[in-house]
Design a protein around this motif. Structure first.
Motif: not given
Length: 425
Positions: A356-370
């Protein structure tokens, strides 16, 4: 570390390793399933997709259909006169972070409702007890049957024999000697074992089977990466891959799993920074471990071998525990609704295990459960895997060029034989 520059290294063409005992078991499987009540498929938690053996899926699908499962709705059973369960055990769970297990389990439940999924490790008695209770409960659901027969299948070196020994010790009271031989090298089990008793009341027996590799690992980038992954977990015969090629891929993967503090920093000189290039990494490791030839030259091949073996023996545990710590809040593990934006979670490429490999941008998804973010990322990875697997099956028939030539020769011989028989009639 600039993860934007992180690129997978060039990988070697996958070798062919499919010994005769694997072919023999593959041909025997349909007849073995006629006297099997539970298929216990063992996979490696680090490779939950790559360690799926698609070669065996056709026989399993036919077995389930014959036992009353709806071929058009895998989660629905039409007739239930005989036990017929497929349990998938993701073994060596201590080698992957805990935070990915529940999201993975939820996705797999929707994709494969006919399978029961369990993460386990023979080091954890609770896991072995849970698996033992699953088998006993299935036996109790069919009290008319004299016994429950379990067939254990899986890729080489995923831990089938070790897990079976642990199940036997859990299910049979008193001291029980290790019933099956185990080895760190693939191919130790070459023939079907005798029946191994796992429970007395109700009676549960198990058969260990040879680890079966894919006859053909595939073409292109998917095939090359698949082969290297299996070689890294020692699922392919030692010597078929160059250690430096394995070390290069391992370095890449450890950087993906923990871009801030990769596990290999434990074996580099103090205060070393993350390294992207193997040609920079190996001299650092050789110097730290004193691997120096006469004349002061660094022994880079020896350092590459040490790196791979270190990961297999202890580095995998370190990598999993530190990747787990990477996603911990000050108060402990993340709550299901905790937002990703509340954490100092690094953006960029991330991963779980080696599949598994993916890209994460925290600023794009505020308020979403991890946990829901991870589940969504995993679902896309699994969808991609299923699409690629179907495409490979259609394009290649899961056979190498050599295997296709052999099949053509066999077909030609059969045509000539039939032609000769018609003439003689």
């Amino acid at each position: 570390m600039a993860l934007a520059r992180l690129q997978m290294p060039p990988l070697p063409v996958p070798p062919s390793w499919f010994p005769g005992h694997m072919m023999k078991f593959t041909r025997m499987l349909p007849s073995l399933l006629t006297r099997t009540d539970v298929v216990l498929e063992i996979r490696d938690s680090r490779l939950p997709l790559t360690s799926i053996n698609r070669t065996l899926e056709g026989a399993l699908k036919k077995w389930r259909t014959e036992r009353g499962w709806d071929p058009h709705n895998p989660g629905r059973r039409i007739l239930k006169t005989q036990a017929c369960e497929h349990i998938v055990v993701l073994n060596k769970r201590d080698l992957v972070p805990e935070w990915g297990m529940e999201p993975f389990r939820r996705v797999m439940l929707t994709k494969f409702p006919e399978q029961r999924l369990l993460f386990a490790s023979w080091h954890r008695p609770r896991d072995i007890r849970t698996l033992s209770e699953m088998l006993v409960n299935i036996a109790k659901e069919h009290p008319h049957a004299l016994e429950l027969n379990v067939l254990v299948i899986g890729m080489p070196n995923v831990g089938k024999s070790t897990l079976l020994n642990a199940l036997r010790n859990m299910g049979i009271k008193g001291r029980t000697p290790k019933a099956l031989q185990t080895s760190a090298n693939p191919g130790m089990t070459r023939a079907m074992s005798t029946r191994l008793k796992l429970s007395i009341n109700p009676l549960v027996y198990a058969y260990d089977s040879p680890g079966v590799m894919l006859p053909f690992l595939g073409r292109g980038a998917e095939g090359t990466e698949r082969g290297v992954k299996l070689a890294l977990i020692a699922g392919i015969k030692e010597g078929l891959y160059d250690m430096e090629a394995l070390a290069a891929y391992l370095l890449y993967r450890l950087n993906v799993l923990n871009p801030i503090s990769p596990a290999y920093l434990h074996i580099l000189p103090p205060n070393a920074a993350p390294v992207l290039d193997l040609q920079e990494f190996l001299p650092l490791l050789a110097r730290r471990m004193g691997m120096i030839k006469r004349g002061g030259e660094m022994d880079l091949p020896r350092a590459a071998e040490y790196f791979v073996r270190w990961w297999r023996e202890e580095g995998g545990l370190i990598a999993a525990s530190e990747a787990q710590a990477l996603l911990q809040a000050p108060g402990g593990l993340l709550a299901p609704g905790e937002a990703l934006s509340q954490l100092k979670y690094p953006s960029g490429i991330q991963g779980w295990g080696f599949d598994f490999e993916w890209e994460v941008r925290p600023e794009d998804i505020p308020g979403v459960g991890l946990d829901m973010i991870i589940q969504g990322k995993m679902e896309r990875c699994i969808n991609d895997y299923m699409i690629k697997a179907e495409r490979e099956e259609r394009a290649e028939g899961n056979m190498s060029d050599t295997q296709k030539k052999k099949l053509m020769v066999q077909e030609e011989k059969m045509k000539r034989k039939m032609k000769h028989l018609r003439r003689s009639l």
